[in-house]
Design an enzyme around this catalytic site. Sequence first.
Site, PDB file in Angstrom:
ATOM      1  N   GLY A  12     128.212 -41.703 -16.395  1.00  0.00           N
ATOM      2  CA  GLY A  12     129.178 -42.714 -16.667  1.00  0.00           C
ATOM      3  C   GLY A  12     129.590 -43.804 -17.572  1.00  0.00           C
ATOM      4  CB  THR A  13     128.454 -43.862 -21.064  1.00  0.00           C
ATOM      5  OG1 THR A  13     129.080 -42.177 -21.224  1.00  0.00           O
ATOM      6  CG2 THR A  13     127.243 -44.081 -20.934  1.00  0.00           C
ATOM      7  CG  HIS A 110     137.334 -31.376 -25.217  1.00  0.00           C
ATOM      8  ND1 HIS A 110     135.982 -30.542 -23.998  1.00  0.00           N
ATOM      9  CD2 HIS A 110     136.800 -31.035 -26.116  1.00  0.00           C
ATOM     10  CE1 HIS A 110     135.339 -29.724 -24.878  1.00  0.00           C
ATOM     11  NE2 HIS A 110     135.583 -29.982 -25.946  1.00  0.00           N
ATOM     12  CG  ASP A 151     139.307 -28.795 -23.396  1.00  0.00           C
ATOM     13  OD1 ASP A 151     138.490 -29.549 -21.881  1.00  0.00           O
ATOM     14  OD2 ASP A 151     138.167 -27.657 -22.880  1.00  0.00           O
ATOM     15  CD  GLU A 181     132.868 -38.925 -25.740  1.00  0.00           C
ATOM     16  OE1 GLU A 181     133.105 -39.180 -24.594  1.00  0.00           O
ATOM     17  OE2 GLU A 181     131.988 -37.701 -26.824  1.00  0.00           O
TER      18      GLU A 181
END
Length: 213
Positions: A12-13, A110, A151, A181
Amino acid sequence: MLEVVVLVSGGGTNLQAVIDAIEEGRITNTRITGVLSNNKNAFALERAKRHGIAGRCISPKDFASREEFNKEFMEAVDSWKPDLIVLAGFLVVIPPAMIEKYRNRIINIHPSLIPSFCGTGFYGLKVHEAALARGVKVVGATVHFVDEGTDTGPIILQKAVEVKAEDTPEVLQKRVMEQAEWKLLPQAINLIANGRVSVRDGLAVISCENGGE
């Protein structure tokens, strides 16, 4: 207020990046109403608990069929009445009925510059292993809307990250997380929360704050 449900399978970063951005005011008009995981041991559920966010685990392994899982899964998500569903490292196929119901209201992060190193089989370290094997000099991350493909939905944001000669998949993965991200996902949610993202002719369009593009 944008009501967000986050789906996550692991540590869960990316979830933490979103939580931090909301608490620090970098994401406005937004709150996370629930976090759902298919893994009862996912640290993401602990992150949610620490911030007073409802968490729940629903695993396909606990159901006799995928149809039964999909029904329970959708009912759980629906119960939080989300305006936006965020896939933050969620390794379960989203039911077509959910994609249809929440059309252009599900986003995914992604770890590559789509259309490179994406699609079936490209997730986690596998993406970075493939990038290094190909010898690319630039990688990155993409936030996109989710459609029926893998994707293949409209791209909202992308950010490039340099590949270094001494990189291992693990080192590259960490750099992509830190430089792309963890920045892109909060940015995309904030744009959506403030009505600046629309989909036209299959492409995501970002408008300026003054209404222009």
